[in-house]
Design a protein around this motif. Structure first.
Motif, mmCIF file in Angstrom:
data_model
loop_
_atom_site.group_PDB
_atom_site.id
_atom_site.type_symbol
_atom_site.label_atom_id
_atom_site.label_comp_id
_atom_site.label_asym_id
_atom_site.label_seq_id
_atom_site.Cartn_x
_atom_site.Cartn_y
_atom_site.Cartn_z
ATOM 1 N N ASP A 1 0.712 -1.120 -0.120
ATOM 2 C CA ASP A 1 0.014 0.096 -0.116
ATOM 3 C C ASP A 1 1.007 1.363 0.092
ATOM 4 O O ASP A 1 1.884 1.288 0.748
ATOM 5 C CB ASP A 1 -0.933 0.163 1.177
ATOM 6 C CG ASP A 1 -2.049 -0.989 1.155
ATOM 7 O OD1 ASP A 1 -2.185 -1.665 -0.090
ATOM 8 O OD2 ASP A 1 -2.603 -1.150 2.188
ATOM 9 N N LYS B 1 2.198 5.057 1.112
ATOM 10 C CA LYS B 1 2.209 5.610 2.441
ATOM 11 C C LYS B 1 2.388 7.215 2.066
ATOM 12 O O LYS B 1 3.063 7.742 1.188
ATOM 13 C CB LYS B 1 3.493 5.220 3.028
ATOM 14 C CG LYS B 1 3.220 3.750 3.399
ATOM 15 C CD LYS B 1 2.345 3.194 4.565
ATOM 16 C CE LYS B 1 2.469 1.729 4.687
ATOM 17 N NZ LYS B 1 2.004 0.791 3.527
ATOM 18 N N VAL C 1 14.911 4.616 8.052
ATOM 19 C CA VAL C 1 14.409 4.476 9.617
ATOM 20 C C VAL C 1 15.744 4.945 10.312
ATOM 21 O O VAL C 1 15.545 5.727 11.389
ATOM 22 C CB VAL C 1 14.133 2.971 9.691
ATOM 23 C CG1 VAL C 1 13.869 2.785 11.241
ATOM 24 C CG2 VAL C 1 12.959 2.523 8.846
ATOM 25 N N GLU D 1 11.917 10.027 15.937
ATOM 26 C CA GLU D 1 11.638 8.572 15.638
ATOM 27 C C GLU D 1 10.317 8.565 14.901
ATOM 28 O O GLU D 1 9.233 8.376 15.681
ATOM 29 C CB GLU D 1 11.727 7.792 16.892
ATOM 30 C CG GLU D 1 13.020 7.584 17.376
ATOM 31 C CD GLU D 1 13.261 6.768 18.399
ATOM 32 O OE1 GLU D 1 13.434 5.609 18.131
ATOM 33 O OE2 GLU D 1 12.974 7.076 19.513
ATOM 34 N N ASP D 2 10.373 8.954 13.628
ATOM 35 C CA ASP D 2 8.948 8.994 13.126
ATOM 36 C C ASP D 2 8.769 7.715 12.016
ATOM 37 O O ASP D 2 7.705 7.562 11.722
ATOM 38 C CB ASP D 2 8.695 10.187 12.164
ATOM 39 C CG ASP D 2 8.433 11.437 13.230
ATOM 40 O OD1 ASP D 2 7.958 11.177 14.283
ATOM 41 O OD2 ASP D 2 8.313 12.566 12.572
ATOM 42 N N ILE D 3 9.758 7.433 11.420
ATOM 43 C CA ILE D 3 9.584 6.250 10.494
ATOM 44 C C ILE D 3 9.853 4.935 10.967
ATOM 45 O O ILE D 3 10.943 4.952 11.931
ATOM 46 C CB ILE D 3 10.704 6.401 9.268
ATOM 47 C CG1 ILE D 3 10.267 7.956 8.670
ATOM 48 C CG2 ILE D 3 10.591 5.215 8.394
ATOM 49 C CD1 ILE D 3 11.053 8.206 7.239
ATOM 50 N N GLY D 4 9.267 3.805 10.542
ATOM 51 C CA GLY D 4 9.807 2.789 11.350
ATOM 52 C C GLY D 4 9.338 1.509 10.272
ATOM 53 O O GLY D 4 8.738 1.689 9.212
ATOM 54 N N MET D 5 9.667 0.192 10.492
ATOM 55 C CA MET D 5 9.320 -0.952 9.792
ATOM 56 C C MET D 5 8.159 -1.749 10.732
ATOM 57 O O MET D 5 8.578 -2.309 11.711
ATOM 58 C CB MET D 5 10.311 -1.833 9.336
ATOM 59 C CG MET D 5 10.034 -2.872 8.619
ATOM 60 S SD MET D 5 11.334 -3.648 7.397
ATOM 61 C CE MET D 5 12.286 -4.484 8.743
ATOM 62 N N ILE D 6 6.963 -1.652 9.866
ATOM 63 C CA ILE D 6 5.952 -2.543 10.821
ATOM 64 C C ILE D 6 5.894 -3.907 10.186
ATOM 65 O O ILE D 6 6.196 -4.140 8.913
ATOM 66 C CB ILE D 6 4.706 -1.906 10.860
ATOM 67 C CG1 ILE D 6 4.026 -1.558 9.537
ATOM 68 C CG2 ILE D 6 4.772 -0.602 11.473
ATOM 69 C CD1 ILE D 6 2.707 -0.998 9.427
ATOM 70 N N SER D 7 5.361 -4.614 10.796
ATOM 71 C CA SER D 7 4.896 -6.213 10.471
ATOM 72 C C SER D 7 6.358 -6.921 10.314
ATOM 73 O O SER D 7 7.507 -6.300 10.439
ATOM 74 C CB SER D 7 4.127 -6.300 8.972
ATOM 75 O OG SER D 7 2.824 -5.997 9.469
ATOM 76 N N GLU E 1 6.653 -3.598 5.812
ATOM 77 C CA GLU E 1 6.568 -2.189 5.525
ATOM 78 C C GLU E 1 7.303 -1.133 6.255
ATOM 79 O O GLU E 1 7.108 -1.062 7.431
ATOM 80 C CB GLU E 1 4.816 -1.907 5.318
ATOM 81 C CG GLU E 1 4.150 -2.754 4.476
ATOM 82 C CD GLU E 1 2.648 -2.597 4.711
ATOM 83 O OE1 GLU E 1 2.225 -1.828 5.427
ATOM 84 O OE2 GLU E 1 1.946 -2.943 3.850
ATOM 85 N N THR F 1 6.994 2.808 7.313
ATOM 86 C CA THR F 1 5.863 3.844 7.452
ATOM 87 C C THR F 1 6.214 4.806 8.714
ATOM 88 O O THR F 1 7.018 4.357 9.159
ATOM 89 C CB THR F 1 4.371 2.990 7.365
ATOM 90 O OG1 THR F 1 3.299 4.083 7.535
ATOM 91 C CG2 THR F 1 4.563 2.367 8.787
ATOM 92 N N THR F 2 5.444 5.879 8.538
ATOM 93 C CA THR F 2 5.295 6.458 9.682
ATOM 94 C C THR F 2 4.170 6.419 10.528
ATOM 95 O O THR F 2 3.297 5.478 10.006
ATOM 96 C CB THR F 2 5.278 8.042 9.298
ATOM 97 O OG1 THR F 2 3.965 8.146 8.333
ATOM 98 C CG2 THR F 2 6.559 8.770 8.669
ATOM 99 N N TYR F 3 4.163 6.563 11.722
ATOM 100 C CA TYR F 3 3.076 6.393 12.710
ATOM 101 C C TYR F 3 1.785 6.984 11.986
ATOM 102 O O TYR F 3 1.605 7.983 11.894
ATOM 103 C CB TYR F 3 3.317 6.821 14.138
ATOM 104 C CG TYR F 3 2.258 5.949 15.027
ATOM 105 C CD1 TYR F 3 2.334 4.994 15.469
ATOM 106 C CD2 TYR F 3 1.191 6.983 15.425
ATOM 107 C CE1 TYR F 3 1.281 4.251 16.219
ATOM 108 C CE2 TYR F 3 0.312 6.447 16.322
ATOM 109 C CZ TYR F 3 0.185 5.193 16.598
ATOM 110 O OH TYR F 3 -0.612 4.677 17.767
ATOM 111 N N LEU F 4 0.671 5.930 11.602
ATOM 112 C CA LEU F 4 -0.517 6.252 11.177
ATOM 113 C C LEU F 4 -0.180 7.399 10.199
ATOM 114 O O LEU F 4 -1.102 8.231 9.850
ATOM 115 C CB LEU F 4 -1.342 7.055 12.196
ATOM 116 C CG LEU F 4 -1.630 6.027 13.521
ATOM 117 C CD1 LEU F 4 -2.751 6.691 14.270
ATOM 118 C CD2 LEU F 4 -2.201 4.729 12.941
#
Lengths: 681, 220
Positions: A132, A134, A154, A164-170, A176, A178-181
């Motif tokens: 998806d 972002k 990241v 600390e805004d960008i991270g790797m989720i899942s 992926e 993404t940034t938080y929300l």
């Protein structure tokens, strides 16, 4: 030093170096995606595999493997070749083949390394994954399907930018970035993740689909959006600067660039003054050069010399200031000033207004006191250096001034000038015990009515704490204007009996006011005849009676002196717009009509005169840290005001005419103030 | 495993209950103040115990509690599939689908779940059940098995699975453990022990008297 063998050739290396660094030292390029020398080591892309003896009989990730004495490193064996081909094949499994529509095309690490180290064809016939889209803010365009999860972005935002805004989720195949929300990245350095991204996942949003890298004419030049003088490369196509990228300069910007310096370039195509204007019947109307210069000369000749004044703006090159200064001196006007914010600084010893420790040198300081400055907004790339040392636990930072999020922890010591005398015991003791203490005083402390007294107080404080000692000068003035130090160096300051800028704009003081790109000073009170020479139809031009269209920083060669006193030479990337001319040439033409013809007909002649009159300008890209400085002579006695220090930068994205004309900066400013722009896409 | 996303509908806020907070403090005490983010996984777990799932406001609450960036907690919560990012039924059935369970018939169990409850990963309309397929839960000797809330239900057949679901629906609490035809404890052989059956082994009669302890120091 220990010795290792790379492909059979012995190489000396420093203890602690990785196998990758040793191989590079031996001249062998190791392909990589996740490894970056200014970021922490992740070791997750596996592209840097090499063969190492002694060791297990399998390829090793060289970026994360410490080199050892007598190690044998092989970068060209069949095993290494096969391993690289394998890694590349895996990376390409889920990477779309959309290079023809990808903005990274032509300067893409994945493209280059696929050609250099990959197989010739694909064996993969299954479906590729899709990710998806972002949102990451107004500077970052994302096509996350292209992401190879190197996590450089990241690591950059959390380590260097300090948010600390960008991270790797899942995880696994669903991982992926993404940034938080999907909030915007809240950093002034967000554009650097686009440079770091080795593929086309993160690209420059403002420049999306605008150019191909091979179409651009590249010019190495100097940035003017803050006083650091970051080294940049302006890439132009035809009459337009399409983009600005950082160049490596270890002493200034390392290899980063702030978002303003990078993305304000679209402001160079908007609000431009491309022909002279003269005010007739209360309205600014187009005019010819002859009419405009004639109108100015008429007023110059009619006015008494001490009723003429000149103010130089923040983005001015040294040559145009020198030309104007010589003209004013020839006329005999004492009213000259390059400090439109009213900072009480300049004159006297050069060290009194410089960033003496140098930008790279501030990293040696162990205790730093910030006075009336917010380095995150005033000089983001100085802020990263402070954060770097703070993160390493080598620097303690105190702040007197506006409390703000600076990306590092600091001791808050008070808001105004009075706090200098009452530091917390803890911090005062740390400062006393410091090996290399430093003070950074900003324009928030000096550009106020009691600025001279504040400067004296800070200088006395610095002297009492041994900020200047043998071989170390930690007394630092952080400027916000790119042209300021050059103006101070040549003495673009009120002559005896002359008025400072803040007085020139008061009612009834002057008959003619020459604004050389001065947009940050409110000249609406004075009834003087106002001449504006500059590039943008901004504040200065609005109230002007004659507008002389000048060149912006990418359109003229020029010398700039940054806050540490480093002279740097900017080059012309494109030509000035329309009928606009280089600033010095306009002043030269005016001088002829005023009857005080300046003695130079070319930029080279002007530069020769500048360097002859002020030899410091001849030392290009040179700074000397640790110069002695007599702190006692700085500032002037006076009573300190009670008002709190306020940073001169209220909105990071709106500090000069170019940035104010930029649509990207407007969007960034809106995003930073919380209102996410609703894009029509 | 598919992409894990936060639920579309989120509660307005999250608050640690008193009981949860006590346990949270127990975990926080285990780490030094500047390393308290180490407690993120136990606290996520406690939050899930309290609410049944991990909501977005809860993620922010945990991040604020531990002084972490929101994204860092989100990374952890999305990494581990044990953290439920959407509301689940009161009875959460996690059927193991990894090789040993699959060979012993876990696919049939899932068929039963699908018939009785509905689609995988979707809460039933009454909010009572959610069933999921999970990876190995480490009870391979009792395959096929399912974890229901905090307990393992082992040696299941489609019939026993259906019975268990019916019992939960009726408000009963089926006993955890083995549902083998001949009941067994933990992973004993089915039908009772097969070796070490001689009672003499346990009354001491088979033991030989010890004449000399090994490794004693030589008498002086």
């Amino acid at each position: 030093m220990p010795i290792a063998k790379v492909n059979g050739v012995e190489v000396e290396f420093e203890p602690g170096m990785t196998v990758l660094q040793v191989a590079e030292r031996a001249g062998h390029e190791i392909p990589r995606f996740c490894y970056h020398e200014r970021l922490s080591i992740a070791g997750n892309c596996r592209m840097c595999l090499v063969e190492v003896k002694p060791g297990p009989p399998k390829p090793q990730a060289s970026c994360a493997l410490p080199a050892a004495e007598n190690q044998e490193i092989f970068t060209d064996t069949p095993m290494v070749k096969k391993a690289r081909e394998g890694v590349m094949e895996f990376l390409l499994i889920n990477h779309p083949l959309d290079c023809p529509i990808c903005d990274q095309g032509g300067e893409c690490d994945l493209q280059d390394q696929a050609v250099g180290y990959g197989r010739d064809g694909s064996r993969y016939a299954e479906n590729k994954r899709a990710v998806d889209e972002k949102y990451m803010g107004p500077t970052i365009k994302t096509v996350m399907t292209r992401c190879i999860q190197c996590t450089r972005c990241v690591r950059f935002v959390s380590e260097i930018a300090g948010v600390e805004d960008i991270g790797m989720i899942s995880r696994g195949e669903s991982a992926e970035i993404t940034t938080y929300l999907e909030q915007a990245v809240g950093s002034e350095l967000s554009g650097n993740v686009n440079d770091l991204c080795p593929v086309g996942a993160l690209t420059h949003r403002p420049w999306a689909f605008n150019y191909r890298p091979w179409e651009l004419k590249k010019t190495e030049t100097i940035d003017v959006h803050d006083a650091l003088g970051s080294n940049i490369r302006a890439d132009a196509r035809g009459p337009e600067v399409m983009r600005v990228l950082p160049r490596v300069h270890e002493g200034i910007n390392e290899e980063w660039l702030s978002d303003k310096s990078r993305y304000a370039v679209d402001g160079l195509m908007r609000q431009r003054l491309d022909r002279p204007y003269v005010r007739r019947d209360g309205k600014l109307q187009p005019a010819t050069w002859a009419e405009a210069l004639g109108a100015v000369a008429e007023r110059f000749n009619a006015a008494k010399p001490n009723k003429i004044g000149a103010i130089a703006g923040d983005l001015q090159d040294a040559e145009s200031m020198k030309a104007l200064m010589d003209l004013m001196d020839a006329i005999g006007s004492p009213n000259l000033d390059c400090r439109q914010d009213g900072a009480w600084i300049g004159g006297g010893e050069r060290g009194g207004y410089l960033f003496n420790s140098t930008l790279a040198g501030i990293e040696q300081a162990d205790v730093v006191l910030l006075v009336g400055t917010n380095p995150r907004l005033e000089a983001p790339l100085l802020n990263t250096r402070l954060r770097k040392q703070w993160l390493a636990g080598k620097m303690r930072i105190g702040l007197i001034g506006e409390q703000a999020s600076l990306t590092y922890g600091y001791d808050y010591l008070g808001a105004g000038p009075a706090s200098l005398g009452k530091l917390s015991k803890d911090f005062a003791a740390a400062l006393k015990g410091a090996q290399k203490p430093a003070v950074i005083v900003g324009m928030g402390a000096l550009a106020r009515d009691d600025g001279a007294a504040v400067l004296k107080a800070v200088a006395d404080f610095a002297a009492a704490n041994g900020v200047v000692r043998d071989g170390w000068n930690g007394f630092n003035v952080l400027h916000t204007a790119a042209g300021r130090v050059a103006g101070l160096d040549m003495g673009f300051l009120p002559r005896a009996g002359g008025l400072p800028a803040v007085d020139m704009v008061k009612k009834g003081k002057l008959d003619v006011l020459f604004l050389l790109g001065a947009d940050e000073i409110d000249a609406s009170a004075t009834a003087a005849f106002k001449v504006y020479l500059g590039s943008h139809g901004d504040r200065g031009a609005h109230g002007a009676d004659v507008i002389l269209p000048g060149a912006a920083y990418t359109e003229k060669p020029g010398l700039y002196v940054n806050t540490e006193g480093r002279v740097q030479m900017a080059e012309r990337s494109i030509f000035p717009k329309g009928e606009a001319r280089e600033d010095w040439a306009i002043i030269r033409a005016l001088s002829e009509r005023v009857g005080q013809t300046l003695p130079f007909d070319s930029l080279a002649a002007l530069r020769a005169k500048l360097m002859a009159d002020h030899p410091g300008f001849g030392q290009v890209d040179y700074v000397a840290p640790g110069q002695p400085l007599n702190l006692k002579a700085l500032g002037a006695k006076g009573s300190l005001g009670a008002a709190a220090f306020a940073s001169p930068v209220k909105d990071f994205y709106m500090t000069n005419p170019i940035a104010r004309a930029s649509a990207t900066m407007a969007e960034c400013s809106a995003a930073a103030s919380g209102a996410r722009a609703m894009a029509a896409e | 495993m598919s992409v894990r996303r936060l639920a579309k509908e989120q509660p307005a806020s999250f608050k640690f209950s008193k009981a949860t907070m006590e346990k949270v403090n127990f975990w926080l005490k285990k780490y030094p103040e500047d390393r308290k983010r180490s407690a993120v996984i136990p606290i996520l777990w406690l939050v899930q115990k309290q609410e049944g799932w991990v909501s977005e406001p809860a993620i922010r609450a945990i991040a604020d509690l531990l002084g972490m960036a929101y994204i860092r907690v989100l990374e952890v919560a999305t990494f581990y599939t044990m953290f439920q990012l959407e509301p689940v039924g009161k009875v959460l059935i996690q059927v193991c689908g990894t090789t040993p369970c699959m060979l012993r018939g876990s696919e049939d169990l899932m068929k039963v779940c699908k018939e009785k409850i509905g689609h995988k990963d979707h809460m039933s309309a009454d909010g009572l059940f959610t069933w999921q397929e999970v990876e190995c839960l480490g009870a391979c000797s009792n395959a096929p098995m399912a974890q229901i809330n905090d307990y393992y239900y082992e040696d299941l057949t489609p019939e026993t699975m259906a019975q268990i679901i019916d019992d939960f629906r009726a408000g009963k609490k089926p006993r955890p453990g083995s549902y083998a035809a001949q009941r067994r404890t933990t992973s004993e052989p089915e039908g009772g022990p097969m070796t070490l059956l001689d009672p003499k082994l346990y009354d001491g009669s088979a033991a030989k008297p010890i004449k000399k302890l090994p490794n004693l120091p030589e008498p002086a």
